[in-house]
Design an enzyme around this catalytic site. Structure first.
Site, mmCIF file in Angstrom:
data_model
loop_
_atom_site.group_PDB
_atom_site.id
_atom_site.type_symbol
_atom_site.label_atom_id
_atom_site.label_comp_id
_atom_site.label_asym_id
_atom_site.label_seq_id
_atom_site.Cartn_x
_atom_site.Cartn_y
_atom_site.Cartn_z
ATOM 1 N N SER A 211 45.029 44.117 42.796
ATOM 2 C CA SER A 211 44.146 43.643 43.861
ATOM 3 C C SER A 211 44.194 44.623 45.034
ATOM 4 O O SER A 211 43.872 45.794 44.877
ATOM 5 C CB SER A 211 44.546 42.217 44.275
ATOM 6 O OG SER A 211 43.593 41.654 45.136
ATOM 7 N N ASP A 446 37.215 37.749 36.652
ATOM 8 C CA ASP A 446 37.783 37.874 37.993
ATOM 9 C C ASP A 446 36.730 37.481 39.027
ATOM 10 O O ASP A 446 35.654 38.075 39.084
ATOM 11 C CB ASP A 446 38.222 39.321 38.208
ATOM 12 C CG ASP A 446 38.935 39.548 39.524
ATOM 13 O OD1 ASP A 446 38.987 38.621 40.351
ATOM 14 O OD2 ASP A 446 39.460 40.661 39.721
ATOM 15 N N HIS A 484 41.796 36.849 38.145
ATOM 16 C CA HIS A 484 42.284 37.909 39.026
ATOM 17 C C HIS A 484 43.773 38.182 38.873
ATOM 18 O O HIS A 484 44.205 39.338 38.896
ATOM 19 C CB HIS A 484 41.974 37.529 40.480
ATOM 20 C CG HIS A 484 42.202 38.621 41.471
ATOM 21 N ND1 HIS A 484 41.510 39.815 41.438
ATOM 22 C CD2 HIS A 484 43.049 38.707 42.537
ATOM 23 C CE1 HIS A 484 41.906 40.585 42.437
ATOM 24 N NE2 HIS A 484 42.846 39.937 43.118
#
Length: 556
Positions: A211, A446, A484
């Site tokens: 991320s 995601d 994610h």
């Protein structure tokens, strides 16, 4: 090569001098391996900007598994060996800016390698380097237990309960540290500590992040190509400015009657599976070809009949909201590296259960209540991040009504932030020339960031450097059905070993298999395995839109 202002030049010079001082001031007659207690205690202190606040020898610890965690891997506290835990900070130049805090873990038995961990979100939390790295199998020894020096940072600010996570961005130095400088400064401080503790610098240096941490990894390859030998960037938020604006837009269209409740989220998830699950030849509740599914699934099939509403259909406002999520966000001017848009999100995983930051639409996009101003805790994370980003980062007006925000009124600031934050430079020639290796992984379900942003970036590297040349040092993998942070379909793979084999043995990765593991102390049961999809498997995109359907499947 960036041009340094006098302030930046002063800061860089200060850090170089400090690193040299840290190395020279304690030329120990013994190393950490020979006299761990004495050497560890001797690391305390520091000069100039870099300060060591504490250095304590830690006893070996055992594996622990908690009943709950914010992510699948967040439930795991891995077993760690005897090591020296070093806590420190780097003083700011601006007295109004916070310090950069860091932790470096020096194993008594060192393998000559180091691993820097990336952060997440807006950071503000010290990354200890003691947890499992991104995508890591639960049953593997931690990097520290394998002999790596591990370390991380809070990126130069501390988030406090009750405060917006973007508050720090009102200070220029704090924001620039968050953008890229903190990771470089801490890397150099860690090298100096290794020199002091072991009498030599590391043989190989690695970076792993997910991320925001994935963005940091790509930032290091682009801005500081001489610093790392191997980098793993999972679900990187590389087009950062675009993400904040696209996430805010997706929140704005769900205000009032556009909001979609959890029952309707399940309705959409079921419809996507009904339309696409069996296309790969199996009925496994997994959309293994999300690219073709995005091209074929039409949310309009769920439109309510005239005069009707309820959990089993969608209104026109709700359909518009979903189509907005899937559509490209367009800027009226170009940002860093010529990008003027952000790709829309894909399909599948809409109803992945929300547990902390884990999950599908409810966790990331919609929350359990319509967007509020200021953002409320029960709003989707995209709104909390995006609307707060608009107020504190771009407009720099905490009281701004986000519904009145106009990007053209803040063009200069957007360009400034994009230059700092967007890790979209496709020229990785210096990183390649020094022997660096890069692996990217995008999760196709995601909803924190669009996986197509990373796919598009990888394609831009191929266009800039050539496909054959890119394949010599970089790989991109995609994981269908994974959210994610690694929930949904299987997503565990030891990318650290993959990187080490590529960097140190010249063994380039090919097809990779991921495993799904059931977390039960004291063991981890493997349930099933699927391959990752190695690029180029999907069709190409233009501005994030599907240009052709794909028949490719990742099924074994």
């Amino acid at each position: 090569m960036e041009t340094m202002t006098p302030t930046r030049a002063k800061l860089c010079g200060l850090l170089v001098g400090t690193a040299a001082a840290l190395s020279a001031n304690a030329a120990f007659a013994v190393t950490l391996t020979e006299d761990a207690e004495a050497v560890c205690k001797g690391l305390n202190g520091g000069t100039d900007a870099v300060k060591i606040d504490s250095a304590t020898l830690q006893a070996p610890s055992q594996l622990a598994v908690s009943e709950r965690g914010p992510t699948p891997s967040g439930r795991i506290t891995p077993a760690n060996p005897r090591f020296c835990k070093v806590l420190g900070h780097i003083d700011p130049v601006d007295p109004q800016a916070p310090p950069i805090r860091f932790q470096v873990n020096l194993p008594v038995e060192w393998n000559g390698r180091s691993l820097q961990y990336g952060g997440g979100g807006f950071n503000g939390v010290l990354i200890t380097g003691l947890a499992l790295p991104p995508a890591y199998p639960f049953d593997k020894p931690s990097p520290l237990a394998r002999g790596f020096v591990t370390y991380g940072t809070d990126s130069g600010h501390e988030s406090k309960p009750g405060e917006p996570p973007q508050l720090f961005a009102l200070n220029d130095e704090a924001f620039e540290n968050f953008a890229h400088r903190a990771y470089k400064k801490v890397r150099d401080a860690a090298v100096a500590l290794m020199q002091r503790a072991y009498g030599r610098k590391p043989d190989k240096m690695y970076f792993m992040g997910s991320s925001e941490g994935g963005r940091e990894g790509l930032t290091m390859a682009q801005r500081y190509p001489d610093d790392f030998d191997g980098i793993f960037a999972r679900v990187p938020v590389i087009n950062w400015v675009g993400l904040q604006h696209a996430g805010t837009r997706s929140g704005l269209v769900t205000m009032g009657e556009g909001w979609i409740n959890p029952a309707q989220v399940k309705l959409v998830g079921d419809a996507v599976r009904a339309a696409c699950d069996k296309a790969d030849g199996s009925d496994d509740a997994l959309v293994q070809d999300p690219v073709a599914c995005k091209a074929t699934f039409k949310v309009e099939t769920l439109r309510c009949a005239a005069g009707r509403s309820g959990d089993q259909c969608l209104t026109d406002r709700q359909i518009k909201a979903i189509n907005t999520l899937h559509a490209t966000y367009k800027f009226p001017f170009a940002l860093a590296n010529g990008l003027d848009d952000y790709p829309g999100w894909g399909v599948s995983g809409e109803d992945t259960p929300a547990i902390g930051p884990t999950g599908g639409w409810v966790a990331w996009w919609l929350g359990t209540a319509p967007p509020a101003q200021p953002p409320a805790r029960n709003n989707g994370i995209a709104w909390i991040y995006g609307a707060g980003g608009i107020q504190y980062v771009f407009a720099r007006d905490p009281k701004l009504d986000v519904t009145t925000y106009n990007v053209e009124d803040h063009k200069a600031r957007l360009l400034e932030v994009s230059k700092l934050m967007d890790s979209t430079d496709p020229d990785l020639s210096r990183f390649r020339m020094r022997g660096g290796r890069l692996i990217m992984l995008e999760h196709m379900a995601d909803y924190a960031q669009s996986p197509y942003a990373g796919i598009r970036y990888f394609e831009s590297v191929e266009r800039k450097m050539g496909k054959t040349e890119t394949a010599e040092f970089a790989r991109l993998y995609t994981a269908p059905g994974v959210d994610h942070v690694g929930s949904g379909a299987p997503a565990n793979v030891d990318m650290l070993s993959v990187l080490v084999d590529w960097v140190e043995k010249g063994k380039a990765p090919g097809d990779l298999e991921v495993t799904e593991q059931k977390v039960e102390a004291p063991s981890f049961a493997t349930l099933r395995a699927l391959p990752l999809c190695r690029w180029p498997a999907w069709p190409h995109y233009k501005a994030g839109a599907v240009t052709e359907a794909s028949s490719f499947t990742c099924a074994p």
